[in-house]
Design a protein around this motif. Structure first.
Motif, PDB file in Angstrom:
ATOM      1  N   UNK A 100     -32.646 -21.015  77.572  1.00  0.00           N
ATOM      2  CA  UNK A 100     -33.286 -21.173  75.917  1.00  0.00           C
ATOM      3  C   UNK A 100     -33.124 -22.254  75.172  1.00  0.00           C
ATOM      4  N   UNK A 101     -34.752 -22.817  74.534  1.00  0.00           N
ATOM      5  CA  UNK A 101     -34.172 -23.345  73.715  1.00  0.00           C
ATOM      6  C   UNK A 101     -33.065 -23.672  72.687  1.00  0.00           C
ATOM      7  N   UNK A 158     -33.805 -30.028  79.811  1.00  0.00           N
ATOM      8  CA  UNK A 158     -33.503 -31.944  79.700  1.00  0.00           C
ATOM      9  C   UNK A 158     -32.844 -31.728  77.742  1.00  0.00           C
ATOM     10  N   UNK A 159     -32.198 -31.972  77.686  1.00  0.00           N
ATOM     11  CA  UNK A 159     -31.387 -31.934  76.304  1.00  0.00           C
ATOM     12  C   UNK A 159     -31.001 -33.071  76.000  1.00  0.00           C
ATOM     13  N   UNK A 160     -29.669 -32.923  74.592  1.00  0.00           N
ATOM     14  CA  UNK A 160     -29.491 -34.239  74.036  1.00  0.00           C
ATOM     15  C   UNK A 160     -27.289 -34.220  75.122  1.00  0.00           C
ATOM     16  N   UNK A 182     -20.822 -31.693  75.166  1.00  0.00           N
ATOM     17  CA  UNK A 182     -21.910 -30.567  75.025  1.00  0.00           C
ATOM     18  C   UNK A 182     -23.262 -30.824  75.092  1.00  0.00           C
ATOM     19  N   UNK A 183     -24.164 -30.552  76.353  1.00  0.00           N
ATOM     20  CA  UNK A 183     -25.511 -30.789  76.450  1.00  0.00           C
ATOM     21  C   UNK A 183     -26.046 -29.285  75.484  1.00  0.00           C
ATOM     22  N   UNK A 184     -26.982 -29.861  74.480  1.00  0.00           N
ATOM     23  CA  UNK A 184     -27.652 -29.103  74.176  1.00  0.00           C
ATOM     24  C   UNK A 184     -29.566 -29.035  74.561  1.00  0.00           C
ATOM     25  N   UNK A 185     -30.092 -27.401  74.792  1.00  0.00           N
ATOM     26  CA  UNK A 185     -30.865 -27.406  75.712  1.00  0.00           C
ATOM     27  C   UNK A 185     -32.200 -27.976  74.407  1.00  0.00           C
ATOM     28  N   UNK A 186     -33.083 -28.600  74.886  1.00  0.00           N
ATOM     29  CA  UNK A 186     -34.087 -28.881  74.171  1.00  0.00           C
ATOM     30  C   UNK A 186     -35.868 -28.864  74.576  1.00  0.00           C
ATOM     31  N   UNK A 218     -33.055 -23.938  84.337  1.00  0.00           N
ATOM     32  CA  UNK A 218     -34.511 -24.118  83.824  1.00  0.00           C
ATOM     33  C   UNK A 218     -34.302 -22.222  82.904  1.00  0.00           C
ATOM     34  N   UNK A 219     -35.700 -21.638  82.519  1.00  0.00           N
ATOM     35  CA  UNK A 219     -35.739 -21.125  82.088  1.00  0.00           C
ATOM     36  C   UNK A 219     -35.594 -19.800  83.416  1.00  0.00           C
TER      37      UNK A 219
END
Length: 217
Positions: free
Chosen positions: A127-128, A171-173, A159-163, A121-122
């Motif tokens: 980062x988002x 958490x991401x898509x 590919x994981x994109x942070x949301x 995480x942070x």
């Protein structure tokens, strides 16, 4: 005194970086060849030689990062500090420089449809909007010619994109990966270290024997 104090002190400082795990207690080595032998025996991916030098006004601490499998010198950092608490301040500065050299891995903890949660995480610098490739849990090998983890192109699952994120998780898509979604709980998202460069093409091609060994390891 230095033999007992410095390795433990530096490990405590470097321990604030959650992407680093230790396979053994810190050790004192009388020379570089002994350090390499100890690292090989420990089963670690990397080992770090810390070499302090005292001068009248302060202290210089150098850190030499090596690949445990081959003994190849990967990176050298030197920090000089003067005045009060010069040793602790130099080790803290060295820690910050060394920590960014390691690849960071995050495990997929859960997923529902295209949404997933990973265990970084942070506090790990996420980062988002960050986009991170996902690989099978046991894919890749530690590079011996440079910093980072070596993957073949076919191993990437998506590919994981942070949301959204907090200090410990994100958490991401999940996107990409072709028609069939192959990402599972336990797979890993991998950030290559700062300054990572692609290896020579000969190093990026894994033999069929290597794949068989990784499958049964």
């Amino acid at each position: 005194f230095a033999e007992d104090y410095l390795p433990d002190f530096f490990q405590d400082i470097l321990g604030v970086h959650s992407g680093v795990d230790y396979v053994d207690a810190p050790m004192f080595a009388p020379d570089d060849s002994d350090a390499f032998a100890l690292a090989r025996e420990s089963g670690s991916d990397y080992y770090l030689l810390i070499k302090p030098s005292v001068f009248p006004a302060g202290i210089q601490v150098s850190g030499e990062l090596y690949a445990s499998r081959t003994g190849t010198l990967l990176h050298t950092e030197r920090v000089v500090r003067e005045g009060a608490e010069a040793l602790s301040r130099s080790l803290w500065a060295l820690q910050k420089r060394i920590a960014g050299l390691f690849p960071l891995q995050a495990k997929v903890l859960a997923r529902r449809f295209r949404t997933a949660v990973i265990d970084r995480g942070r506090m790990d610098g996420l980062e988002i909007g960050d986009e991170v490739p996902i690989y099978p849990a046991r894919a890749g090998i530690i590079r011996s010619d440079g910093l980072g983890i070596l993957f073949s192109e076919s191993e990437q699952l998506g590919l994981f994109t942070v949301e959204a994120l907090d200090d410990a998780v994100a958490e991401g898509v999940i996107s990409g990966g072709g028609f069939f979604d192959r990402v599972s709980v336990g797979d890993i998202a991998v950030w290559q270290p700062e300054g990572y460069t692609d290896p020579p093409s000969a190093l990026s091609e894994f033999s069929s024997l290597y794949r068989q060994i990784r499958a049964i390891d």
